[in-house]
Write a protein that holds these residues in place. Structure first.
Motif, PDB file in Angstrom:
ATOM      1  N   ALA A 112       0.830  -1.260   0.001  1.00  0.00           N
ATOM      2  CA  ALA A 112      -0.123   0.149   0.014  1.00  0.00           C
ATOM      3  C   ALA A 112       0.720   1.270  -0.149  1.00  0.00           C
ATOM      4  O   ALA A 112       0.436   2.388  -0.654  1.00  0.00           O
ATOM      5  N   CYS A 145      -2.159   1.500 -10.297  1.00  0.00           N
ATOM      6  CA  CYS A 145      -2.663   0.201 -10.621  1.00  0.00           C
ATOM      7  C   CYS A 145      -2.581  -0.401 -12.069  1.00  0.00           C
ATOM      8  O   CYS A 145      -2.895  -1.430 -12.482  1.00  0.00           O
ATOM      9  N   ASP A 165     -10.644  -6.041  -5.728  1.00  0.00           N
ATOM     10  CA  ASP A 165      -9.945  -5.283  -4.713  1.00  0.00           C
ATOM     11  C   ASP A 165     -10.488  -3.994  -4.791  1.00  0.00           C
ATOM     12  O   ASP A 165     -10.659  -3.190  -5.563  1.00  0.00           O
ATOM     13  N   TYR A 167      -8.576  -1.113  -4.209  1.00  0.00           N
ATOM     14  CA  TYR A 167      -7.131  -0.696  -4.435  1.00  0.00           C
ATOM     15  C   TYR A 167      -7.059   0.381  -5.232  1.00  0.00           C
ATOM     16  O   TYR A 167      -6.621   1.528  -4.727  1.00  0.00           O
ATOM     17  N   ALA A 170      -8.536   3.875  -3.815  1.00  0.00           N
ATOM     18  CA  ALA A 170      -7.857   4.624  -2.757  1.00  0.00           C
ATOM     19  C   ALA A 170      -6.831   5.645  -3.428  1.00  0.00           C
ATOM     20  O   ALA A 170      -6.825   6.600  -2.996  1.00  0.00           O
ATOM     21  N   ARG A 204      -6.306   2.264   1.751  1.00  0.00           N
ATOM     22  CA  ARG A 204      -6.070   0.898   1.271  1.00  0.00           C
ATOM     23  C   ARG A 204      -5.853  -0.071   2.528  1.00  0.00           C
ATOM     24  O   ARG A 204      -6.225  -1.162   2.450  1.00  0.00           O
TER      25      ARG A 204
END
Lengths: 218, 218, 218
Positions: A112, A145, A165, A167, A170, A204
């Motif tokens: 993270a 990402c 996710d 992910y 965030a 995250r």
């Protein structure tokens, strides 16, 4: 007036670079493991380790027009992918089958940090190009990402960030905070980036611990 | 001497922009629906809406070397993807399950307008770069169907345009007509583009109504 | 002092170009056949033929910042894809079902020439950009196998080079040899490229005959 977490900018930049490289290495190891699980050969594992750990930065630089992309101007990123692959091979020789290995939560939490660094770097770089706020947020999110998306596409799977996710969201939220802080409230990019980075890491980590998932409409 | 469908170029450009944005919105809604059907989460649906509706233009600009690509210079494209996602969420809340919704023919026909606009824009832009005819046709086709290809790749599916729809072929044929009209017969790009756009729209609409499919060799 | 396989550079360049175009055509035919096997329609087969045969060069030029990529500056690459598709259609009409056709070993060996040419061209071009050794090797490898990766991604399959073939590794090894010869031993690029090209061809051919596979860790 800077966020005085670290005394001066040379030390701070050195620390940030070290953390960035460490996070890249962790991400490369995770991607190499994904390659083992997808039954790739040694070359395929190396490709996943490299592409998965630096892919977001490469897409960012292609979109912004920086040639060659940063991971091709610094040999250490390729070296990290190679080291990650070597580590996975060594672990495989010592431990036997590692295809079913799932990393402990601590690893995901450390990753993270990498997400936060990547997203803030992407936001900052695209602000230097005077992009509009929406594009800054998009490029920051891609930076965070994009590598994972390429990794999953090469594994012929639906990218995890698109359906499982919490992910990328965030990164998206943190980049939005940063844009608002800079463009609405006139904060300096360094300060806003630090706030955004902390927000991304916190979001995250909370998502990992709370097993957050975004709603599905199906 | 211009194609006097619309009185002057400012009005015409305004109308074209409005139609382009409307077609982009329609495409974004369709891509968001594809995300619902593929069981993506909210973030994934937003990504598909954005990437699917502007991806062709992004690839075009990356190939031509325009940085950042047009959809990153105009915040309205990101806003349209957000609005499309919001519309799909709202429809889902009101109507319940929308995963099985299939758009009526009218929507596909309207989308054909977007295909024509995108392909002609791609052809025109690559002609400005003095590319050879074959490359103009390729870039126009990519402009028209690149977004849908990325959308399907992200859904881990074989892109529809490669095995089912008579869609990209309409763009390819129209762009070929445009290149021939400009390079062989010396027509002005505006006029040739209008002819090509009408041809693409007509071909795609005919394909929709007649359920045309290209031959397979298997 | 040049590698005097061929008397003068004009003849040598002409021969190299002819071999490159021939290898591109062979690769395009193989990719078109892959499109037939994946049950693509005519347009899809044409797309695979083009993307599969020139994709590596396109990614290379996007990474290096050469716009538009080389295959868009020379109409012959598009023409070769079209000719490859036409050949496959003709073969299909004459021979009937060709979806199960597997090319003889001779074809694969000839394709190894194309791999060597592509990898050496990628290494040479990225050396002109003064990239570090690791990046030269990566870009050479991408140049050699990027097209096949895109082809497989568009077919919603895991790219063969990542889990089956000993193919990209030959390019990677050859490019490494070239970088070492130039950067450590000061050889001229032309000579080092010739050595690297022969090494790639030899490795790939040995891999084909010996049915080499890289180790898997699963």
């Amino acid at each position: 007036m800077t966020l005085a977490v670290l005394p001066n900018s040379r030390v701070r930049d050195g620390v940030l670079t070290a953390v960035d490289l460490a996070a890249t290495f962790v991400l490369a190891v995770e991607c190499a493991l994904a390659g083992v699980q997808a039954d790739f050969d040694l070359f395929g594992i190396l490709v996943l380790a490299f592409v998965g750990s630096v892919g977001g930065g490469v897409i960012r630089d292609l979109l912004l027009g920086e040639h060659p992309p940063a991971p091709f101007r610094d040999w250490r990123y390729a070296a990290l992918a190679l080291a990650a692959t070597a580590s996975v091979v060594a672990a495989s020789l010592v431990l036997g089958r590692i295809g079913d290995f799932t990393p402990p939560l601590a690893i995901d939490v450390f990753e993270a940090v990498g997400l936060a660094l990547a997203a803030v770097a992407g936001a900052r770089k695209s602000m230097d190009y005077k992009l509009n706020g929406a594009s800054v947020v998009i490029i920051a999110t891609v930076n965070g990402c994009g590598g994972g998306i390429i990794r999953d596409v090469l594994s012929a799977r639906v990218p995890r960030v698109l359906h499982e996710d919490f992910y990328a969201t965030a990164a998206l939220a943190g980049a939005t905070i940063m844009v608002v802080l800079v463009k609405r409230f006139g904060l300096r990019k360094g300060v806003a980036g630090a706030v955004a980075g902390v927000a991304i890491f916190a979001l995250r980590t909370a998502a990992l611990i709370g097993e957050w998932r975004l709603p599905h409409l199906r």
